[in-house]
Scaffold this motif. Structure first.
Motif, mmCIF file in Angstrom:
data_model
loop_
_atom_site.group_PDB
_atom_site.id
_atom_site.type_symbol
_atom_site.label_atom_id
_atom_site.label_comp_id
_atom_site.label_asym_id
_atom_site.label_seq_id
_atom_site.Cartn_x
_atom_site.Cartn_y
_atom_site.Cartn_z
ATOM 1 N N ILE A 1 69.513 -51.340 -23.520
ATOM 2 C CA ILE A 1 70.218 -50.969 -22.296
ATOM 3 C C ILE A 1 69.572 -49.709 -21.737
ATOM 4 C CG2 ILE A 1 72.412 -50.308 -21.264
ATOM 5 C CD1 ILE A 1 73.807 -51.808 -23.533
ATOM 6 N N THR A 2 69.153 -49.780 -20.484
ATOM 7 C CA THR A 2 68.515 -48.642 -19.834
ATOM 8 C C THR A 2 69.275 -48.252 -18.581
ATOM 9 O OG1 THR A 2 66.505 -47.866 -18.729
ATOM 10 C CG2 THR A 2 66.897 -50.247 -18.712
ATOM 11 N N GLY B 1 60.577 -56.408 -14.643
ATOM 12 C CA GLY B 1 60.716 -55.317 -15.601
ATOM 13 C C GLY B 1 62.083 -55.236 -16.247
ATOM 14 N N LEU B 2 63.038 -56.005 -15.769
ATOM 15 C CA LEU B 2 64.378 -56.082 -16.339
ATOM 16 C C LEU B 2 64.787 -57.538 -16.451
ATOM 17 C CD1 LEU B 2 66.280 -53.314 -14.316
ATOM 18 C CD2 LEU B 2 65.753 -53.232 -16.760
ATOM 19 N N ASP B 3 65.594 -57.828 -17.469
ATOM 20 C CA ASP B 3 66.095 -59.190 -17.644
ATOM 21 C C ASP B 3 67.468 -59.391 -17.014
ATOM 22 O OD1 ASP B 3 63.916 -60.214 -19.403
ATOM 23 O OD2 ASP B 3 64.646 -58.599 -20.709
ATOM 24 N N GLY B 4 68.119 -58.299 -16.666
ATOM 25 C CA GLY B 4 69.434 -58.406 -16.057
ATOM 26 C C GLY B 4 70.080 -57.040 -15.933
ATOM 27 N N THR C 1 66.463 -58.693 -25.026
ATOM 28 C CA THR C 1 66.287 -58.467 -23.594
ATOM 29 C C THR C 1 66.531 -57.003 -23.243
ATOM 30 O OG1 THR C 1 68.605 -59.020 -23.120
ATOM 31 C CG2 THR C 1 66.984 -60.825 -23.006
ATOM 32 N N THR C 2 66.138 -56.639 -22.029
ATOM 33 C CA THR C 2 66.383 -55.302 -21.490
ATOM 34 C C THR C 2 67.295 -55.422 -20.279
ATOM 35 O OG1 THR C 2 64.234 -54.489 -22.239
ATOM 36 C CG2 THR C 2 65.332 -53.231 -20.514
ATOM 37 N N LEU C 3 68.441 -54.741 -20.343
ATOM 38 C CA LEU C 3 69.442 -54.804 -19.291
ATOM 39 C C LEU C 3 69.686 -53.410 -18.737
ATOM 40 C CD1 LEU C 3 72.063 -57.103 -21.091
ATOM 41 C CD2 LEU C 3 70.151 -57.818 -19.624
ATOM 42 N N ALA C 4 70.010 -53.335 -17.465
ATOM 43 C CA ALA C 4 70.272 -52.052 -16.817
ATOM 44 C C ALA C 4 71.758 -51.874 -16.535
ATOM 45 C CB ALA C 4 69.488 -51.946 -15.513
ATOM 46 N N THR C 5 72.174 -50.619 -16.447
ATOM 47 C CA THR C 5 73.479 -50.216 -15.933
ATOM 48 C C THR C 5 73.248 -49.016 -15.013
ATOM 49 O OG1 THR C 5 73.869 -48.694 -17.783
ATOM 50 C CG2 THR C 5 74.687 -50.960 -18.031
ATOM 51 N N PRO C 6 74.219 -48.666 -14.167
ATOM 52 C CA PRO C 6 73.981 -47.562 -13.218
ATOM 53 C C PRO C 6 73.733 -46.202 -13.867
ATOM 54 C CG PRO C 6 75.736 -48.962 -12.408
ATOM 55 C CD PRO C 6 75.446 -49.409 -13.811
ATOM 56 N N GLN C 7 74.429 -45.883 -14.943
ATOM 57 C CA GLN C 7 74.230 -44.599 -15.607
ATOM 58 C C GLN C 7 74.944 -44.633 -16.948
ATOM 59 O OE1 GLN C 7 75.238 -41.162 -13.238
ATOM 60 N NE2 GLN C 7 74.481 -39.707 -14.733
ATOM 61 N N GLY D 1 65.500 -43.422 -18.030
ATOM 62 C CA GLY D 1 66.916 -43.601 -18.351
ATOM 63 C C GLY D 1 67.156 -43.461 -19.835
ATOM 64 N N MET D 2 66.229 -44.047 -20.642
ATOM 65 C CA MET D 2 66.421 -43.966 -22.084
ATOM 66 C C MET D 2 66.182 -42.541 -22.580
ATOM 67 S SD MET D 2 64.853 -47.576 -23.457
ATOM 68 C CE MET D 2 63.359 -47.557 -22.493
ATOM 69 N N MET D 3 65.188 -41.857 -22.024
ATOM 70 C CA MET D 3 64.874 -40.501 -22.458
ATOM 71 C C MET D 3 65.978 -39.532 -22.093
ATOM 72 S SD MET D 3 60.835 -40.268 -21.541
ATOM 73 C CE MET D 3 60.732 -38.596 -22.133
ATOM 74 N N MET D 4 66.654 -39.789 -20.979
ATOM 75 C CA MET D 4 67.671 -38.856 -20.501
ATOM 76 C C MET D 4 69.046 -39.115 -21.090
ATOM 77 S SD MET D 4 66.491 -36.553 -18.519
ATOM 78 C CE MET D 4 67.985 -36.008 -17.694
ATOM 79 N N ALA D 5 69.205 -40.200 -21.857
ATOM 80 C CA ALA D 5 70.545 -40.580 -22.304
ATOM 81 C C ALA D 5 71.247 -39.466 -23.051
ATOM 82 C CB ALA D 5 70.461 -41.828 -23.198
ATOM 83 N N GLY D 6 70.552 -38.876 -24.032
ATOM 84 C CA GLY D 6 71.170 -37.802 -24.796
ATOM 85 C C GLY D 6 71.494 -36.608 -23.942
ATOM 86 N N ALA D 7 70.615 -36.300 -22.985
ATOM 87 C CA ALA D 7 70.850 -35.146 -22.125
ATOM 88 C C ALA D 7 72.070 -35.336 -21.259
ATOM 89 C CB ALA D 7 69.621 -34.893 -21.245
ATOM 90 N N ILE D 8 72.297 -36.561 -20.813
ATOM 91 C CA ILE D 8 73.453 -36.836 -19.960
ATOM 92 C C ILE D 8 74.753 -36.623 -20.735
ATOM 93 C CG2 ILE D 8 74.685 -38.646 -18.709
ATOM 94 C CD1 ILE D 8 71.949 -39.794 -17.988
ATOM 95 N N VAL D 9 74.767 -37.127 -21.980
ATOM 96 C CA VAL D 9 75.971 -36.935 -22.792
ATOM 97 C C VAL D 9 76.236 -35.449 -23.004
ATOM 98 C CG1 VAL D 9 76.977 -37.285 -25.072
ATOM 99 C CG2 VAL D 9 75.770 -39.154 -23.946
#
Length: 366
Positions: A189-190, A205-208, A153-159, A16-24
């Motif tokens: 944020i991942t 692997g995630l805090d929230g 902490t490390t938090l997730a979002t859908p995309q 997710g972190m590696m793809m962030a720039g590509a998604i934008v």
């Protein structure tokens, strides 16, 4: 029969972190493609479409789509027009498909709708109705009891750039935390596929995560998470749009009769949800099972439905704030959203039924 193709974005914790720039970057390219297509759109209707390709997510916040499919309300309204569906994990992926002309309309969050409109110079798509409000929250692991506990902490979002991603980033900024779109900052944020978020949270692997329903309830009931922030508490009267119905501008120009039928079916689905509260959980769950192969636990869907309201009102009055949030989050460009709404067909149908019109908040046709 409704043909269903599954189009899901599966971004892992690191991916997710590696793809962030590509998604934008891809979202920006998609916006350019949408503008080019819209510039070539015909000025007049070419009649009903042979096919309507509809996007949706297997989420409780997309219940009008799920109920419309399960109860046949969308197919009934569309008549001879064939309905095919594609299932997405989050809004940016659906926008890429819409901008590329792979789908004609989609149930989606407001922030990706704003993004495509701005990136295309107002040419890509129009919001033609609301669908759901509420049903999003930040859930966290034991040991995180206050905002201050989130540092590191490390938090997730859908995309990256989806509605919940923007909500989390803007809220953290308000609380004094720095974040960036590559996973750095005071809180990491991942962007992660919702199902993988659940697995990673269970494994430590995630805090929230800031998620829509039913994933909030799944993390609470299936993984022992707790709510740190209910997004409803951040909005006046607790009303904030989670899902809207977005139509490709070219398709709307070519086939207004088909869009009218889609909105009729959508209104019928929203009305069904209001009139069949006792049956809603079972029908929505059947729709989720049809799209994912597995139904939700009764406790999960019951809790989820307590936090979501279904309405054709897109709450246009919140969209300027949503823009501010997207800019603060660093996930969208500056630009105007004048014209993002086209609620004329919806309000014609409401007038015919003796209902009050829905406001575009000065941001489009009504």
């Amino acid at each position: 029969m409704t043909a269903t193709s599954r189009v899901t974005s599966r971004l892992g914790l690191v991916g997710g972190m590696m793809m962030a720039g590509a998604i934008v970057a891809s979202a920006a390219l998609a916006g350019c493609a949408a503008q080019s297509a819209a510039d070539e759109a015909p000025a007049a209707s070419t009649g009903p479409a042979d096919e309507l390709r509809l996007g949706l997510f297997a989420n409780v916040t997309h219940a009008p789509a799920l109920v419309g499919l399960e109860e046949g309300l969308l197919n009934d309204a569309l008549g001879e027009t064939e309905l095919t569906t594609s299932v997405f994990n989050a809004g940016p992926a659906a926008i890429e498909a819409l901008s590329a002309g792979a789908i004609d309309a989609t149930y989606i969050g407001p922030n990706p709708s704003i993004n495509t409109f701005i990136q295309s110079g107002g040419q890509s798509a129009r919001i033609v109705a609301g669908a759901a409000t509420g049903g999003a929250a930040l859930v966290v692991a034991d040991g995180i009891d206050t905002v201050d506990d989130l540092e590191g902490t490390t938090l997730a979002t859908p995309q990256l750039g989806n509605t919940q991603d923007v909500a989390l980033r803007s809220w953290l900024a308000d609380e004094g935390f720095e974040t960036d779109t590559t996973g750095g900052g005071d809180v990491h944020i991942t962007p992660t596929d919702n199902a993988q978020t659940l697995t990673l949270f269970q494994q430590g692997g995630l805090d929230g995560a800031w998620l829509p329903e039913p994933w909030v309830s799944r993390l609470i009931i299936d993984a022992g998470a707790k709510v740190l922030v209910d997004e409803a508490d951040l909005w006046e009267d607790g009303a904030f749009p989670t899902t809207v119905l977005l139509v490709r501008a070219e398709f709307l120009a070519e086939h207004p009769e088909t869009v009218r039928a889609l909105i009729e079916g959508h209104e019928a689905s929203v009305a069904w949800l209001g009139e069949h509260a006792d049956e809603a959980a079972d029908v929505i769950n059947a729709g989720i099972e049809a799209e994912t192969g597995k139904p939700l636990a009764d406790a999960v869907i019951d809790r989820a439905l307590e936090h979501v309201t279904f309405s054709v009102d897109p709450h246009a009055e919140t969209f300027e704030t949503l823009i501010e949030n997207g800019l603060a989050a660093g996930t969208q460009k500056e630009g105007s959203i004048d014209g993002v709404f086209d609620l004329r067909i919806l309000n014609e149908l409401r007038a015919d039924a003796g209902d009050e019109p829905v406001s575009a908040g000065g941001l489009g046709e009504e």
